[in-house]
Design a protein around this motif. Structure first.
Motif, PDB file in Angstrom:
ATOM      1  N   ALA A  19       0.838  -1.204   0.000  1.00  0.00           N
ATOM      2  CA  ALA A  19       0.000   0.000   0.000  1.00  0.00           C
ATOM      3  C   ALA A  19       0.874   1.256   0.000  1.00  0.00           C
ATOM      4  N   ALA A  20       1.935   1.251   0.788  1.00  0.00           N
ATOM      5  CA  ALA A  20       2.849   2.396   0.796  1.00  0.00           C
ATOM      6  C   ALA A  20       3.506   2.558  -0.574  1.00  0.00           C
ATOM      7  N   GLY A  21       3.862   1.456  -1.186  1.00  0.00           N
ATOM      8  CA  GLY A  21       4.451   1.513  -2.524  1.00  0.00           C
ATOM      9  C   GLY A  21       3.488   2.062  -3.564  1.00  0.00           C
ATOM     10  N   VAL A  22       2.222   1.701  -3.447  1.00  0.00           N
ATOM     11  CA  VAL A  22       1.207   2.212  -4.385  1.00  0.00           C
ATOM     12  C   VAL A  22       1.040   3.720  -4.212  1.00  0.00           C
ATOM     13  N   VAL A  23       1.039   4.175  -2.965  1.00  0.00           N
ATOM     14  CA  VAL A  23       0.956   5.621  -2.721  1.00  0.00           C
ATOM     15  C   VAL A  23       2.133   6.321  -3.396  1.00  0.00           C
ATOM     16  N   SER A  24       3.314   5.766  -3.223  1.00  0.00           N
ATOM     17  CA  SER A  24       4.507   6.345  -3.832  1.00  0.00           C
ATOM     18  C   SER A  24       4.399   6.365  -5.351  1.00  0.00           C
ATOM     19  N   LEU A  25       3.955   5.269  -5.920  1.00  0.00           N
ATOM     20  CA  LEU A  25       3.835   5.180  -7.381  1.00  0.00           C
ATOM     21  C   LEU A  25       2.834   6.187  -7.926  1.00  0.00           C
ATOM     22  N   VAL A  26       1.693   6.297  -7.267  1.00  0.00           N
ATOM     23  CA  VAL A  26       0.657   7.225  -7.747  1.00  0.00           C
ATOM     24  C   VAL A  26       1.163   8.663  -7.709  1.00  0.00           C
ATOM     25  N   PHE A  27       1.774   9.050  -6.595  1.00  0.00           N
ATOM     26  CA  PHE A  27       2.288  10.422  -6.521  1.00  0.00           C
ATOM     27  C   PHE A  27       3.456  10.636  -7.475  1.00  0.00           C
ATOM     28  N   ASP A  28       4.270   9.615  -7.673  1.00  0.00           N
ATOM     29  CA  ASP A  28       5.399   9.725  -8.598  1.00  0.00           C
ATOM     30  C   ASP A  28       4.906   9.967 -10.018  1.00  0.00           C
ATOM     31  N   VAL A  29       3.896   9.217 -10.430  1.00  0.00           N
ATOM     32  CA  VAL A  29       3.378   9.342 -11.799  1.00  0.00           C
ATOM     33  C   VAL A  29       2.546  10.606 -11.962  1.00  0.00           C
ATOM     34  N   ALA A  30       1.703  10.899 -10.971  1.00  0.00           N
ATOM     35  CA  ALA A  30       0.765  12.016 -11.115  1.00  0.00           C
ATOM     36  C   ALA A  30       1.413  13.373 -10.865  1.00  0.00           C
ATOM     37  N   VAL A  31       2.380  13.448  -9.940  1.00  0.00           N
ATOM     38  CA  VAL A  31       2.929  14.749  -9.579  1.00  0.00           C
ATOM     39  C   VAL A  31       4.413  14.822  -9.960  1.00  0.00           C
ATOM     40  N   SER A  32       5.253  14.173  -9.160  1.00  0.00           N
ATOM     41  CA  SER A  32       6.688  14.168  -9.439  1.00  0.00           C
ATOM     42  C   SER A  32       7.351  13.110  -8.568  1.00  0.00           C
ATOM     43  N   ARG A  33       8.607  12.842  -8.871  1.00  0.00           N
ATOM     44  CA  ARG A  33       9.360  11.858  -8.090  1.00  0.00           C
ATOM     45  C   ARG A  33       9.504  12.299  -6.638  1.00  0.00           C
ATOM     46  N   THR A  34       9.718  13.598  -6.441  1.00  0.00           N
ATOM     47  CA  THR A  34       9.841  14.123  -5.079  1.00  0.00           C
ATOM     48  C   THR A  34       8.548  13.907  -4.295  1.00  0.00           C
ATOM     49  N   ALA A  35       7.422  14.185  -4.927  1.00  0.00           N
ATOM     50  CA  ALA A  35       6.130  13.967  -4.262  1.00  0.00           C
ATOM     51  C   ALA A  35       5.926  12.487  -3.958  1.00  0.00           C
ATOM     52  N   GLY A  36       6.396  11.630  -4.861  1.00  0.00           N
ATOM     53  CA  GLY A  36       6.298  10.195  -4.622  1.00  0.00           C
ATOM     54  C   GLY A  36       7.101   9.760  -3.406  1.00  0.00           C
ATOM     55  N   LEU A  37       8.297  10.305  -3.268  1.00  0.00           N
ATOM     56  CA  LEU A  37       9.130   9.963  -2.110  1.00  0.00           C
ATOM     57  C   LEU A  37       8.550  10.524  -0.815  1.00  0.00           C
ATOM     58  N   ILE A  38       8.011  11.724  -0.889  1.00  0.00           N
ATOM     59  CA  ILE A  38       7.364  12.303   0.294  1.00  0.00           C
ATOM     60  C   ILE A  38       6.136  11.471   0.673  1.00  0.00           C
ATOM     61  N   GLY A  39       5.344  11.095  -0.331  1.00  0.00           N
ATOM     62  CA  GLY A  39       4.178  10.247  -0.076  1.00  0.00           C
ATOM     63  C   GLY A  39       4.575   8.911   0.526  1.00  0.00           C
TER      64      GLY A  39
END
Length: 81
Positions: A19-39
Motif C-alpha cells: 500500500a505504501a508503494g502504491v501511494v509512492s507510485l501514484v504520486f510519482d506518476v501524477a505529480v513528481s518523483r519528489t512527491a512520490g518519495l514524500i508520499g
C-alpha cells in the motif's frame, strides 16, 4: 495455530508495504518523483504508527477495562456482606 498467526501477520506487513508503494507510485506518476518519495515517507510513518502505537493503546484500554470489571465485582461482593 501459532504458525497461522505468524503467516497472517507476515501477510499484513506485506500488504501494508505494498500500500505504501502504491501511494509512492501514484504520486510519482501524477505529480513528481519528489512527491512520490514524500508520499512514501508519510505512508510508512502512518503504517509505523498503526503497527506500533495503536496496538499498545488497545492493550492499555483492555487492562483498564479489566481493572474496572474487577473493581465492580469486588465492590458487589463487599456490599453483600
Amino acid at each position: 495455530m501459532r504458525s497461522a498467526n505468524r503467516m497472517l501477520v507476515a501477510l499484513l506487513i506485506v500488504v501494508s508495504l505494498l500500500a505504501a508503494g502504491v501511494v509512492s507510485l501514484v504520486f510519482d506518476v501524477a505529480v513528481s518523483r519528489t512527491a512520490g518519495l514524500i508520499g512514501l515517507g508519510i505512508a510508512l510513518a502512518v503504517l509505523l504508527v498503526f503497527w506500533t502505537i495503536v496496538p499498545r493503546l488497545g492493550r492499555t484500554r483492555e487492562r483498564t477495562t479489566n481493572l474496572r470489571r474487577h473493581a465492580t465485582v469486588v465492590a458487589r461482593k463487599t456490599e453483600g456482606t
